[in-house]
Design a protein around this motif. Structure first.
Motif, PDB file in Angstrom:
ATOM      1  N   ARG A  55      -7.528  -3.032   5.786  1.00  0.00           N
ATOM      2  CA  ARG A  55      -6.609  -3.624   4.784  1.00  0.00           C
ATOM      3  C   ARG A  55      -5.220  -2.994   4.854  1.00  0.00           C
ATOM      4  O   ARG A  55      -4.690  -2.445   3.875  1.00  0.00           O
ATOM      5  CB  ARG A  55      -7.203  -3.503   3.378  1.00  0.00           C
ATOM      6  CG  ARG A  55      -8.510  -4.284   3.219  1.00  0.00           C
ATOM      7  CD  ARG A  55      -9.017  -4.261   1.794  1.00  0.00           C
ATOM      8  NE  ARG A  55      -8.038  -4.704   0.833  1.00  0.00           N
ATOM      9  CZ  ARG A  55      -8.030  -4.313  -0.452  1.00  0.00           C
ATOM     10  NH1 ARG A  55      -8.944  -3.496  -0.903  1.00  0.00           N
ATOM     11  NH2 ARG A  55      -7.107  -4.755  -1.272  1.00  0.00           N
ATOM     12  N   SER A  56      -4.617  -3.102   6.034  1.00  0.00           N
ATOM     13  CA  SER A  56      -3.316  -2.475   6.241  1.00  0.00           C
ATOM     14  C   SER A  56      -2.237  -3.065   5.332  1.00  0.00           C
ATOM     15  O   SER A  56      -1.323  -2.353   4.900  1.00  0.00           O
ATOM     16  CB  SER A  56      -2.899  -2.643   7.696  1.00  0.00           C
ATOM     17  OG  SER A  56      -2.934  -3.994   8.053  1.00  0.00           O
ATOM     18  N   GLU A  57      -2.359  -4.361   5.005  1.00  0.00           N
ATOM     19  CA  GLU A  57      -1.329  -4.985   4.164  1.00  0.00           C
ATOM     20  C   GLU A  57      -1.285  -4.299   2.796  1.00  0.00           C
ATOM     21  O   GLU A  57      -0.213  -3.976   2.275  1.00  0.00           O
ATOM     22  CB  GLU A  57      -1.671  -6.472   3.983  1.00  0.00           C
ATOM     23  CG  GLU A  57      -0.486  -7.325   3.673  1.00  0.00           C
ATOM     24  CD  GLU A  57      -0.864  -8.802   3.618  1.00  0.00           C
ATOM     25  OE1 GLU A  57      -0.046  -9.566   3.085  1.00  0.00           O
ATOM     26  OE2 GLU A  57      -1.973  -9.181   4.093  1.00  0.00           O
ATOM     27  N   THR A  58      -2.481  -4.053   2.237  1.00  0.00           N
ATOM     28  CA  THR A  58      -2.557  -3.380   0.933  1.00  0.00           C
ATOM     29  C   THR A  58      -2.028  -1.960   1.053  1.00  0.00           C
ATOM     30  O   THR A  58      -1.262  -1.487   0.198  1.00  0.00           O
ATOM     31  CB  THR A  58      -4.029  -3.355   0.448  1.00  0.00           C
ATOM     32  OG1 THR A  58      -4.524  -4.677   0.471  1.00  0.00           O
ATOM     33  CG2 THR A  58      -4.159  -2.772  -0.939  1.00  0.00           C
ATOM     34  N   LEU A  59      -2.411  -1.269   2.127  1.00  0.00           N
ATOM     35  CA  LEU A  59      -1.947   0.107   2.327  1.00  0.00           C
ATOM     36  C   LEU A  59      -0.421   0.154   2.385  1.00  0.00           C
ATOM     37  O   LEU A  59       0.216   1.000   1.739  1.00  0.00           O
ATOM     38  CB  LEU A  59      -2.565   0.664   3.625  1.00  0.00           C
ATOM     39  CG  LEU A  59      -2.139   2.073   4.021  1.00  0.00           C
ATOM     40  CD1 LEU A  59      -2.675   3.108   3.034  1.00  0.00           C
ATOM     41  CD2 LEU A  59      -2.628   2.417   5.432  1.00  0.00           C
ATOM     42  N   LEU A  60       0.174  -0.782   3.142  1.00  0.00           N
ATOM     43  CA  LEU A  60       1.640  -0.782   3.277  1.00  0.00           C
ATOM     44  C   LEU A  60       2.323  -1.105   1.950  1.00  0.00           C
ATOM     45  O   LEU A  60       3.356  -0.530   1.619  1.00  0.00           O
ATOM     46  CB  LEU A  60       2.072  -1.777   4.366  1.00  0.00           C
ATOM     47  CG  LEU A  60       1.757  -1.320   5.796  1.00  0.00           C
ATOM     48  CD1 LEU A  60       1.993  -2.444   6.794  1.00  0.00           C
ATOM     49  CD2 LEU A  60       2.591  -0.102   6.180  1.00  0.00           C
ATOM     50  N   SER A  61       1.725  -2.001   1.167  1.00  0.00           N
ATOM     51  CA  SER A  61       2.383  -2.309  -0.110  1.00  0.00           C
ATOM     52  C   SER A  61       2.221  -1.142  -1.089  1.00  0.00           C
ATOM     53  O   SER A  61       3.133  -0.854  -1.871  1.00  0.00           O
ATOM     54  CB  SER A  61       1.925  -3.648  -0.679  1.00  0.00           C
ATOM     55  OG  SER A  61       0.746  -3.497  -1.387  1.00  0.00           O
ATOM     56  N   SER A 114      10.620   4.186   9.001  1.00  0.00           N
ATOM     57  CA  SER A 114      10.667   5.409   8.191  1.00  0.00           C
ATOM     58  C   SER A 114       9.272   6.003   7.973  1.00  0.00           C
ATOM     59  O   SER A 114       9.145   7.120   7.500  1.00  0.00           O
ATOM     60  CB  SER A 114      11.293   5.091   6.832  1.00  0.00           C
ATOM     61  OG  SER A 114      10.569   4.028   6.235  1.00  0.00           O
ATOM     62  N   HIS A 115       8.215   5.249   8.310  1.00  0.00           N
ATOM     63  CA  HIS A 115       6.851   5.717   8.045  1.00  0.00           C
ATOM     64  C   HIS A 115       6.271   6.441   9.251  1.00  0.00           C
ATOM     65  O   HIS A 115       6.537   6.082  10.395  1.00  0.00           O
ATOM     66  CB  HIS A 115       5.921   4.535   7.734  1.00  0.00           C
ATOM     67  CG  HIS A 115       6.137   3.959   6.371  1.00  0.00           C
ATOM     68  ND1 HIS A 115       7.371   3.803   5.830  1.00  0.00           N
ATOM     69  CD2 HIS A 115       5.264   3.518   5.440  1.00  0.00           C
ATOM     70  CE1 HIS A 115       7.253   3.268   4.618  1.00  0.00           C
ATOM     71  NE2 HIS A 115       5.976   3.095   4.362  1.00  0.00           N
ATOM     72  N   GLY A 147       0.797  11.067   0.558  1.00  0.00           N
ATOM     73  CA  GLY A 147       0.026  10.562   1.695  1.00  0.00           C
ATOM     74  C   GLY A 147      -1.034   9.585   1.214  1.00  0.00           C
ATOM     75  O   GLY A 147      -1.604   9.760   0.131  1.00  0.00           O
ATOM     76  N   LEU A 148      -1.246   8.542   2.003  1.00  0.00           N
ATOM     77  CA  LEU A 148      -2.258   7.535   1.674  1.00  0.00           C
ATOM     78  C   LEU A 148      -3.080   7.269   2.920  1.00  0.00           C
ATOM     79  O   LEU A 148      -2.511   7.091   4.010  1.00  0.00           O
ATOM     80  CB  LEU A 148      -1.583   6.219   1.260  1.00  0.00           C
ATOM     81  CG  LEU A 148      -0.838   6.170  -0.068  1.00  0.00           C
ATOM     82  CD1 LEU A 148      -0.007   4.874  -0.146  1.00  0.00           C
ATOM     83  CD2 LEU A 148      -1.820   6.222  -1.239  1.00  0.00           C
ATOM     84  N   ALA A 149      -4.409   7.209   2.778  1.00  0.00           N
ATOM     85  CA  ALA A 149      -5.266   6.888   3.926  1.00  0.00           C
ATOM     86  C   ALA A 149      -6.245   5.792   3.558  1.00  0.00           C
ATOM     87  O   ALA A 149      -6.757   5.762   2.430  1.00  0.00           O
ATOM     88  CB  ALA A 149      -6.042   8.132   4.379  1.00  0.00           C
ATOM     89  N   PHE A 181       4.939   3.300  -4.022  1.00  0.00           N
ATOM     90  CA  PHE A 181       4.963   4.712  -4.443  1.00  0.00           C
ATOM     91  C   PHE A 181       5.895   5.568  -3.572  1.00  0.00           C
ATOM     92  O   PHE A 181       5.935   6.783  -3.736  1.00  0.00           O
ATOM     93  CB  PHE A 181       3.541   5.295  -4.433  1.00  0.00           C
ATOM     94  CG  PHE A 181       2.677   4.756  -5.553  1.00  0.00           C
ATOM     95  CD1 PHE A 181       2.656   5.376  -6.793  1.00  0.00           C
ATOM     96  CD2 PHE A 181       1.915   3.606  -5.373  1.00  0.00           C
ATOM     97  CE1 PHE A 181       1.877   4.875  -7.830  1.00  0.00           C
ATOM     98  CE2 PHE A 181       1.132   3.100  -6.400  1.00  0.00           C
ATOM     99  CZ  PHE A 181       1.110   3.729  -7.635  1.00  0.00           C
ATOM    100  N   GLY A 182       6.624   4.930  -2.648  1.00  0.00           N
ATOM    101  CA  GLY A 182       7.571   5.676  -1.814  1.00  0.00           C
ATOM    102  C   GLY A 182       6.888   6.702  -0.922  1.00  0.00           C
ATOM    103  O   GLY A 182       7.362   7.831  -0.790  1.00  0.00           O
TER     104      GLY A 182
END
Ligand code: NAD
Ligand code: MG
Length: 407
Positions: A45-51, A78-79, A39-41, A56-57
């Motif tokens: 900066r959504s672009e960085t979060l998505l990359s 898938s997210h 999990g990532l929160a 890291f799958g």
């Protein structure tokens, strides 16, 4: 090989978040998979979060401010995306399993409820988010103890003290804890000069590279004040057993003076990857990607008394500990708003301390029985400071209007 440990990273796009990903990358590449990110929160900066999620799958992600998504493209099907101010807590509640590790690296009191949710889910917490303990230590610490949760400090000074305390038998053996301070960009400067500092001067930290809020806190010495309160909660010691000393090289991060006269210190180059990794691998140590000591370059270690006249927040923090209750939440909430206002050029640097002082002196301290009490104190402090900032700004506009009419 053991199963990789499941990790949830809160605040993944920030300075600590990115360093945590470096640690995970290094450890997973060096000898097998140690950690599995689940999990990532982040706040923005959504672009960085998505990359990060793609690299890291990670399928479950949270974004506090989803407005940035509009320009950054859509989230893959898938997210699972949690969005809004509660999203980090919702992510933890949905994804966390007993025994996971949560790295808490959100900045500010916005991170409190996700830390509490992590404890409730039975996860150990690698804690960078010091504001959580400053505002809500009296809720977090007993809950962690009851649940048998390890709260592992990421803050370098607290990691140092935690390491120096391994093997100790509690308060009766400890004379005092000492937290080191680099002194920040205004070490040796007079109070009046510091009060007029510009944003660029305050953001130029001599030894550490960090997010903007903590960098300003380091210049005002509020960071050390928050760290003294953080140490009080983490190590369960009274204010008179916690001290600060200025050490400009940032090589020794903290030490413990024992009652028999022995002093244990922890040292290492100023690189947050060291305490992050130790919090993640404790009680083991493994090969890491952080900077190593260069003993040839190191010529001397200097220690100085902190100038409390120029930097009053540390003494204020000792008073906040003594007051207890919601005093920490007010102290922290007022500072968060004042720092934002300074970064927006709305108030001068000296205004941060003035506003925090006014808030702690004016707002009544109450008992903390639940998170709602902490949130109420935080909200009251923020509203108090915002109202004064509006007044300061309208006064200064009046002055500049008068000036231009006359000129
Ligand atoms: P930063 O500003 O670089 O990063 C903060 C992170 O929190 C970002 O990912 C941001 O998007 C996220 N965030 C902000 N509000 C959020 C919200 N409401 N919900 C979810 N995510 C949110 O800050 P930083 O320097 O990485 O510091 C993070 C924490 O670690 C702070 O509490 C700081 O005091 C502490 N800390 C930092 C350092 C350091 O070297 N940077 C050292 C010691 C302690
Ligand atoms: Mg620190």
């Amino acid at each position: 090989m053991n199963q990789p440990r499941r990790v949830i990273l809160l605040g993944s796009t920030g300075s600590i978040g990115e360093s945590t990903l470096d640690v995970i990358r290094h450890m997973n590449q060096s000898d097998g998979q140690h950690f599995e990110l689940v999990g990532l929160a982040a706040g923005t900066r959504s672009e960085t979060l998505l990359s990060q999620a793609a690299e890291f799958g990670v399928d479950s992600i949270a974004l506090a401010d989803p407005s940035s998504l509009q320009n950054d493209g859509s989230v893959p099907d898938s997210h699972t995306l949690y969005s809004g101010p509660q999203s980090a807590r919702q992510l933890v509640e949905a994804v966390a399993r007993e025994g996971d590790l949560v790295v808490a690296a959100i900045v500010g009191s916005a991170g409190i409820d996700a830390v509490l949710a992590s404890i409730d889910a039975g996860c150990d917490v690698a804690l960078a988010n010091k504001e959580t303990l400053v505002a809500a230590g009296s809720l977090v610490m007993p809950r962690a103890r009851e649940r048998g949760i390890h709260l592992l400090p990421v803050d370098s000074e607290h990691s140092a003290i935690f390491q120096c305390l391994q093997g100790s038998h509690g308060e009766r053996e400890i004379e005092r804890l000492v937290i080191t301070a680099s002194g920040g960009p205004f070490r040796g400067k007079a109070r009046d000069t510091i009060r007029k500092a510009t944003r660029e001067q305050a953001l130029a930290h001599p030894t550490w590279s960090m997010g903007p809020k903590i960098t300003i806190d380091s210049a005002s010495m509020m960071n050390k004040a928050l760290e003294v309160i953080e140490a009080h909660w983490l190590f369960d010691l009274p204010a008179d057993k916690i001290d600060v000393i200025v050490h400009p090289q940032s090589i020794i991060h903290g030490f413990v003076e024992y009652v028999d006269g022995s002093v244990l210190a922890q040292m290492g180059p100023p690189d947050m990857k060291t305490p992050i990794q130790y919090a993640m691998t404790w009680p083991e140590r493994v090969d890491g990607c952080s900077r190593k000591m260069n003993w040839i370059e190191l010529r001397s270690l200097v220690f100085e008394q902190l100038d409390h006249e120029a930097f009053p927040p540390v003494q204020q923090a000792l008073e906040v500990i003594r007051k207890g209750g919601t005093a920490g939440a007010v102290f922290n909430g007022a500072n968060e708003v004042a720092v934002e206002a300074f970064l927006a050029d709305d108030i001068p640097f000296g205004g941060i301390h003035d506003l925090v002082t006014e808030a702690v002196e004016s707002i009544e301290v109450k008992e903390i029985r639940s998170l709602a009490d902490v949130e109420a104190a935080d909200t009251e402090a923020r509203a108090f400071v915002r109202e004064r900032i509006v007044r300061i700004m309208s006064d200064s506009n009046d002055i500049s209007t008068v000036g231009s009419e006359n000129g």
